[in-house]
Write a protein that holds these residues in place. Sequence first.
Motif, PDB file in Angstrom:
ATOM      1  N   GLY A 123      10.127  13.420   7.578  1.00 18.95           N
ATOM      2  CA  GLY A 123      10.723  14.726   7.297  1.00 18.95           C
ATOM      3  C   GLY A 123      10.969  15.489   8.577  1.00 18.95           C
ATOM      4  N   ALA A 124      10.842  16.806   8.514  1.00 22.72           N
ATOM      5  CA  ALA A 124      11.060  17.651   9.682  1.00 22.72           C
ATOM      6  C   ALA A 124      10.000  17.363  10.732  1.00 22.72           C
ATOM      7  N   SER A 125      10.423  17.249  11.988  1.00 22.68           N
ATOM      8  CA  SER A 125       9.499  16.949  13.072  1.00 22.68           C
ATOM      9  C   SER A 125       8.681  18.179  13.421  1.00 22.68           C
ATOM     10  N   LEU A 126       7.359  18.033  13.372  1.00 24.14           N
ATOM     11  CA  LEU A 126       6.454  19.129  13.696  1.00 24.14           C
ATOM     12  C   LEU A 126       6.007  18.968  15.145  1.00 24.14           C
ATOM     13  N   VAL A 127       6.235  19.994  15.954  1.00 24.30           N
ATOM     14  CA  VAL A 127       5.849  19.947  17.360  1.00 24.30           C
ATOM     15  C   VAL A 127       4.464  20.563  17.498  1.00 24.30           C
ATOM     16  N   VAL A 191     -11.865  16.317   6.619  1.00 21.47           N
ATOM     17  CA  VAL A 191     -12.026  17.534   7.421  1.00 21.47           C
ATOM     18  C   VAL A 191     -10.733  18.325   7.364  1.00 21.47           C
ATOM     19  N   LEU A 192     -10.844  19.620   7.124  1.00 19.30           N
ATOM     20  CA  LEU A 192      -9.703  20.529   7.179  1.00 19.30           C
ATOM     21  C   LEU A 192      -9.800  21.354   8.454  1.00 19.30           C
ATOM     22  N   SER A 193      -8.723  21.366   9.215  1.00 19.78           N
ATOM     23  CA  SER A 193      -8.631  22.172  10.429  1.00 19.78           C
ATOM     24  C   SER A 193      -7.478  23.152  10.265  1.00 19.78           C
ATOM     25  N   VAL A 194      -7.744  24.435  10.499  1.00 17.24           N
ATOM     26  CA  VAL A 194      -6.704  25.467  10.396  1.00 17.24           C
ATOM     27  C   VAL A 194      -6.626  26.224  11.717  1.00 17.24           C
ATOM     28  N   ASP A 195      -5.536  26.044  12.436  1.00 19.18           N
ATOM     29  CA  ASP A 195      -5.277  26.774  13.684  1.00 19.18           C
ATOM     30  C   ASP A 195      -6.271  26.454  14.799  1.00 19.18           C
ATOM     31  N   GLU A 196      -6.991  25.341  14.716  1.00 23.40           N
ATOM     32  CA  GLU A 196      -8.006  25.026  15.721  1.00 23.40           C
ATOM     33  C   GLU A 196      -7.418  24.447  17.005  1.00 23.40           C
ATOM     34  N   VAL A 197      -6.337  23.702  16.861  1.00 20.71           N
ATOM     35  CA  VAL A 197      -5.725  23.053  18.023  1.00 20.71           C
ATOM     36  C   VAL A 197      -4.506  23.846  18.485  1.00 20.71           C
ATOM     37  N   ASP A 198      -3.611  24.131  17.565  1.00 18.19           N
ATOM     38  CA  ASP A 198      -2.429  24.953  17.820  1.00 18.19           C
ATOM     39  C   ASP A 198      -2.399  26.073  16.789  1.00 18.19           C
ATOM     40  N   ARG A 199      -2.109  27.264  17.223  1.00 20.10           N
ATOM     41  CA  ARG A 199      -1.957  28.366  16.285  1.00 20.10           C
ATOM     42  C   ARG A 199      -0.811  28.053  15.324  1.00 20.10           C
ATOM     43  N   GLY A 200      -1.074  28.234  14.031  1.00 20.22           N
ATOM     44  CA  GLY A 200      -0.039  28.000  13.043  1.00 20.22           C
ATOM     45  C   GLY A 200       0.073  26.570  12.557  1.00 20.22           C
ATOM     46  N   VAL A 201      -0.840  25.682  12.982  1.00 17.60           N
ATOM     47  CA  VAL A 201      -0.807  24.281  12.547  1.00 17.60           C
ATOM     48  C   VAL A 201      -2.141  23.922  11.892  1.00 17.60           C
ATOM     49  N   SER A 202      -2.075  23.283  10.736  1.00 16.88           N
ATOM     50  CA  SER A 202      -3.266  22.807  10.029  1.00 16.88           C
ATOM     51  C   SER A 202      -3.242  21.284   9.914  1.00 16.88           C
ATOM     52  N   GLY A 203      -4.427  20.715   9.767  1.00 15.00           N
ATOM     53  CA  GLY A 203      -4.527  19.272   9.597  1.00 15.00           C
ATOM     54  C   GLY A 203      -5.650  18.905   8.640  1.00 15.00           C
ATOM     55  N   ILE A 204      -5.487  17.780   7.969  1.00 12.97           N
ATOM     56  CA  ILE A 204      -6.530  17.212   7.120  1.00 12.97           C
ATOM     57  C   ILE A 204      -6.741  15.775   7.566  1.00 12.97           C
ATOM     58  N   ALA A 205      -7.973  15.436   7.923  1.00 16.40           N
ATOM     59  CA  ALA A 205      -8.264  14.109   8.474  1.00 16.40           C
ATOM     60  C   ALA A 205      -9.331  13.395   7.673  1.00 16.40           C
ATOM     61  N   SER A 225       0.473  25.894   9.025  1.00 12.50           N
ATOM     62  CA  SER A 225      -0.583  26.438   8.166  1.00 12.50           C
ATOM     63  C   SER A 225      -0.023  27.187   6.975  1.00 12.50           C
ATOM     64  N   SER A 226       1.090  27.895   7.180  1.00  9.84           N
ATOM     65  CA  SER A 226       1.677  28.699   6.094  1.00  9.84           C
ATOM     66  C   SER A 226       2.297  27.842   5.000  1.00  9.84           C
ATOM     67  N   ALA A 227       2.510  26.537   5.285  1.00 12.50           N
ATOM     68  CA  ALA A 227       3.179  25.675   4.302  1.00 12.50           C
ATOM     69  C   ALA A 227       2.242  25.199   3.203  1.00 12.50           C
ATOM     70  N   TRP A 228       0.931  25.274   3.431  1.00  9.09           N
ATOM     71  CA  TRP A 228      -0.021  24.708   2.487  1.00  9.09           C
ATOM     72  C   TRP A 228      -0.745  25.782   1.685  1.00  9.09           C
ATOM     73  N   SER A 229      -0.648  25.661   0.373  1.00 11.50           N
ATOM     74  CA  SER A 229      -1.500  26.451  -0.517  1.00 11.50           C
ATOM     75  C   SER A 229      -2.804  25.682  -0.711  1.00 11.50           C
ATOM     76  N   ALA A 230      -3.752  26.271  -1.421  1.00 13.64           N
ATOM     77  CA  ALA A 230      -5.009  25.579  -1.723  1.00 13.64           C
ATOM     78  C   ALA A 230      -4.733  24.290  -2.497  1.00 13.64           C
ATOM     79  N   ALA A 231      -3.784  24.330  -3.413  1.00 16.24           N
ATOM     80  CA  ALA A 231      -3.436  23.138  -4.195  1.00 16.24           C
ATOM     81  C   ALA A 231      -2.796  22.077  -3.297  1.00 16.24           C
ATOM     82  N   ASP A 232      -1.987  22.505  -2.343  1.00 16.62           N
ATOM     83  CA  ASP A 232      -1.368  21.563  -1.403  1.00 16.62           C
ATOM     84  C   ASP A 232      -2.441  20.853  -0.576  1.00 16.62           C
TER      85      ASP A 232
END
Length: 261
Positions: A123-127, A191-205, A225-232
Amino acid sequence: MNAKPPVVSSALKVFEALELICQAQQPISLDQLARSLEVSGPTAYRIVNTLIETNFVKPHGYRQGYSATMKIFGLGAQYAGSFEFRDAARRAFRPVGMRFAETITVAKADGFEAVFIDKIRAGASLVFYCDIGRSLPLHVGAAPRSILAHLGDEEFESYLQTDLLARTTETLTDPDELRAARDRARADGFVLSVDEVDRGVSGIAVPILDPAGQILGAVAIANTSSAWSAADRAARAEAMKAAAAGMAEAMGGGMAKSAIG
């Protein structure tokens, strides 16, 4: 004619000597090494001592020659293992990235760091920071913290004694918070990470373990980060855990297993 790039000539001789020693069917003598390298005896002696000091070569007694150590074989196995791990992760996690049109990153444990060895774009490339070849301390971000959570107790506590520097204001740096995060990661399987590495980016590992339960690495999915709801977040966590289990099953227990259940 293209000019040759600048090199360190003495380093070339050291690598040439290492190659000769590795290729030899039996311990190679200092005289043989000097002749093959076309250098003097004292120069050959300094070269081989460099290789001994770095634990790539070992002597076999007085004038009994030199041979390669297991460090060479360990590096080769590690190199090959990284490709095996990366390829298995691609097969297992690419469908997850395609399903959500999001980026997947693959990290390997390297001491107290996580090194990113692959990035699967969909999909869209996330930088964001986690490009191939980059590394992060184990307390920063989803994939590194997934690795940290599955270190042995003693190694985990040793890590907490290091400088726990913050990359953003959301980076966990308090040892007690990291202990609690470790418990959650082990209980939840991700693990859920929210804004830990880059502001505005979340990750699930999710972690990938070897058959003995030792951590090999982790695989993460990321988006803004803004793209994911709790359900997402919940949907992605379940998909990533399923992919980790699939990766373990596909590899037949020969290298990795899921940390789930």
